[in-house]
Scaffold this motif. Structure first.
Motif, mmCIF file in Angstrom:
data_model
loop_
_atom_site.group_PDB
_atom_site.id
_atom_site.type_symbol
_atom_site.label_atom_id
_atom_site.label_comp_id
_atom_site.label_asym_id
_atom_site.label_seq_id
_atom_site.Cartn_x
_atom_site.Cartn_y
_atom_site.Cartn_z
ATOM 1 N N PHE A 30 0.832 -1.205 0.000
ATOM 2 C CA PHE A 30 0.000 0.000 0.000
ATOM 3 C C PHE A 30 0.864 1.252 0.000
ATOM 4 O O PHE A 30 0.758 2.094 -0.897
ATOM 5 C CB PHE A 30 -0.944 0.006 1.207
ATOM 6 N N SER A 31 1.741 1.353 0.989
ATOM 7 C CA SER A 31 2.536 2.589 1.104
ATOM 8 C C SER A 31 3.483 2.762 -0.071
ATOM 9 O O SER A 31 3.717 3.880 -0.543
ATOM 10 C CB SER A 31 3.301 2.610 2.429
ATOM 11 N N SER A 32 4.024 1.665 -0.605
ATOM 12 C CA SER A 32 4.972 1.818 -1.714
ATOM 13 C C SER A 32 4.260 2.177 -3.021
ATOM 14 O O SER A 32 4.789 2.938 -3.833
ATOM 15 C CB SER A 32 5.871 0.584 -1.875
ATOM 16 N N MET A 33 3.027 1.676 -3.232
ATOM 17 C CA MET A 33 2.282 2.078 -4.428
ATOM 18 C C MET A 33 1.778 3.512 -4.307
ATOM 19 O O MET A 33 1.751 4.259 -5.292
ATOM 20 C CB MET A 33 1.130 1.096 -4.711
ATOM 21 N N VAL A 34 1.377 3.911 -3.090
ATOM 22 C CA VAL A 34 0.978 5.301 -2.851
ATOM 23 C C VAL A 34 2.154 6.228 -3.155
ATOM 24 O O VAL A 34 2.008 7.260 -3.830
ATOM 25 C CB VAL A 34 0.495 5.489 -1.393
ATOM 26 N N ALA A 35 3.341 5.851 -2.674
ATOM 27 C CA ALA A 35 4.537 6.668 -2.908
ATOM 28 C C ALA A 35 4.868 6.723 -4.397
ATOM 29 O O ALA A 35 5.260 7.779 -4.918
ATOM 30 C CB ALA A 35 5.724 6.099 -2.120
ATOM 31 N N TYR A 36 4.687 5.607 -5.111
ATOM 32 C CA TYR A 36 4.961 5.567 -6.548
ATOM 33 C C TYR A 36 4.024 6.514 -7.302
ATOM 34 O O TYR A 36 4.454 7.267 -8.180
ATOM 35 C CB TYR A 36 4.799 4.134 -7.071
ATOM 36 N N LEU A 37 2.724 6.472 -6.973
ATOM 37 C CA LEU A 37 1.762 7.344 -7.647
ATOM 38 C C LEU A 37 2.111 8.814 -7.444
ATOM 39 O O LEU A 37 2.005 9.625 -8.371
ATOM 40 C CB LEU A 37 0.341 7.064 -7.134
ATOM 41 N N GLU A 38 2.552 9.153 -6.232
ATOM 42 C CA GLU A 38 2.903 10.556 -5.969
ATOM 43 C C GLU A 38 4.194 10.947 -6.685
ATOM 44 O O GLU A 38 4.287 11.998 -7.310
ATOM 45 C CB GLU A 38 3.037 10.789 -4.460
ATOM 46 N N GLN A 74 5.773 9.405 -9.352
ATOM 47 C CA GLN A 74 5.778 9.300 -10.816
ATOM 48 C C GLN A 74 4.692 10.145 -11.490
ATOM 49 O O GLN A 74 4.875 10.607 -12.604
ATOM 50 C CB GLN A 74 5.579 7.839 -11.238
ATOM 51 N N HIS A 75 3.565 10.303 -10.804
ATOM 52 C CA HIS A 75 2.415 10.919 -11.479
ATOM 53 C C HIS A 75 1.835 12.123 -10.731
ATOM 54 O O HIS A 75 0.842 12.698 -11.188
ATOM 55 C CB HIS A 75 1.317 9.867 -11.705
ATOM 56 N N GLY A 76 2.408 12.458 -9.584
ATOM 57 C CA GLY A 76 1.897 13.603 -8.832
ATOM 58 C C GLY A 76 0.489 13.396 -8.314
ATOM 59 O O GLY A 76 -0.279 14.344 -8.160
ATOM 60 N N ILE A 77 0.138 12.144 -8.054
ATOM 61 C CA ILE A 77 -1.209 11.825 -7.567
ATOM 62 C C ILE A 77 -1.161 11.476 -6.083
ATOM 63 O O ILE A 77 -0.384 10.612 -5.663
ATOM 64 C CB ILE A 77 -1.814 10.658 -8.374
ATOM 65 N N ARG A 78 -1.995 12.172 -5.323
ATOM 66 C CA ARG A 78 -2.110 11.878 -3.891
ATOM 67 C C ARG A 78 -3.224 10.848 -3.683
ATOM 68 O O ARG A 78 -4.178 10.783 -4.458
ATOM 69 C CB ARG A 78 -2.445 13.143 -3.098
ATOM 70 N N PHE A 118 -11.663 9.063 -8.491
ATOM 71 C CA PHE A 118 -10.446 9.711 -8.970
ATOM 72 C C PHE A 118 -10.790 11.085 -9.527
ATOM 73 O O PHE A 118 -11.668 11.216 -10.380
ATOM 74 C CB PHE A 118 -9.762 8.870 -10.053
ATOM 75 N N ASP A 119 -10.115 12.097 -9.037
ATOM 76 C CA ASP A 119 -10.298 13.471 -9.485
ATOM 77 C C ASP A 119 -9.043 13.871 -10.259
ATOM 78 O O ASP A 119 -8.000 14.161 -9.665
ATOM 79 C CB ASP A 119 -10.515 14.384 -8.269
ATOM 80 N N GLY A 120 -9.152 13.837 -11.609
ATOM 81 C CA GLY A 120 -7.994 14.119 -12.450
ATOM 82 C C GLY A 120 -7.480 15.532 -12.298
ATOM 83 O O GLY A 120 -6.269 15.770 -12.334
ATOM 84 N N LYS A 121 -8.391 16.493 -12.122
ATOM 85 C CA LYS A 121 -7.976 17.888 -11.993
ATOM 86 C C LYS A 121 -7.167 18.116 -10.724
ATOM 87 O O LYS A 121 -6.162 18.821 -10.730
ATOM 88 C CB LYS A 121 -9.209 18.807 -11.994
ATOM 89 N N ARG A 122 -7.622 17.518 -9.643
ATOM 90 C CA ARG A 122 -6.922 17.701 -8.362
ATOM 91 C C ARG A 122 -5.818 16.678 -8.156
ATOM 92 O O ARG A 122 -5.116 16.715 -7.151
ATOM 93 C CB ARG A 122 -7.933 17.622 -7.193
ATOM 94 N N ARG A 123 -5.662 15.754 -9.113
ATOM 95 C CA ARG A 123 -4.651 14.688 -9.000
ATOM 96 C C ARG A 123 -4.818 13.968 -7.667
ATOM 97 O O ARG A 123 -3.879 13.807 -6.886
ATOM 98 C CB ARG A 123 -3.210 15.235 -9.126
#
Length: 205
Positions: A42-50, A52-56, A72-77
């Motif tokens: 969980f934590s490593s995929m969350v960290a990857y999304l942030e 690599q993709h700037g997604i919280r 998922f809110d694309g505008k707010r990432r």
């Protein structure tokens, strides 16, 4: 008569014998280069999304978003997951989101198939392919096949090993079609209480 979106998406899967080597390759690369840790998925995929993709990612309290399990809110990432999801489902939803982002070009090429005749068919096929990718991430091909063989395809034992649900394991078992490294060709059908088929996968095309 026109085929339904479900039939067209299912036919796409069968034309590829439910095996997508490009998606498998990206899933393997994620483990290799994405710093995904098997004990803290969980934590490593969350960290990857942030990273690599700037997604919280944040958890939604129960009852928020009209009982949505993911939003998922694309505008707010921002990816929001319901706190009522069990860990294996949270992992799956994170992997699906990574699939939509990391595999977007592959998925768009696959849904460009002329036999997907409607937007609804293409939209459903995107979801099916992102789900396939998530299964490939959480149950990596070689390790999964070795485990399945060692445990004589016991779905519950394999589920414990990969911390995956019965349905996730069953679906992954139908996709073991790598040339020279095939599993037993299995078929999966999910039927609701009224007898309607809501999912079908064939391990033999």
């Amino acid at each position: 008569a026109l085929n339904s979106p479900e039939e067209e998406a299912s036919d796409l899967i069968q034309r590829h014998q439910n095996y997508f080597p490009e998606l498998e390759e990206v899933a393997e690369r994620l483990w290799r280069d994405g710093n995904i840790d098997v004990d803290s998925r969980f934590s490593s995929m969350v960290a990857y999304l942030e990273r690599q993709h700037g997604i919280r990612v944040e958890l939604m309290p129960i009852g928020a978003e009209k009982n949505a399990l993911r939003a998922f809110d694309g505008k707010r990432r921002l990816l929001r997951l319901s706190e009522q999801l069990p860990p294996r489902s949270m992992h799956f939803q994170l992997a699906i989101q990574i699939g939509f982002l990391d595999c977007s070009l592959i998925i768009e090429r696959l849904v460009g198939d002329s036999r997907l005749t409607t937007d609804a068919s293409r939209s459903l096929a995107r979801i099916v392919l992102a789900n396939y990718f998530a299964g490939a991430v959480l149950m990596p091909y070689e390790d999964f096949l070795k485990t399945a063989t060692a445990h004589r395809y016991d779905v519950e034992l394999i589920g414990h090993r990969f911390r995956a649900s019965y349905e996730q394991v069953a679906q992954r078992l139908t996709s073991l079609r790598r040339p020279g490294m095939e599993g037993i060709p299995l078929h999966l059908i999910r039927v609701d209480i009224a007898g309607n088929i809501s999912k079908r996968f064939s391990g033999s095309g």
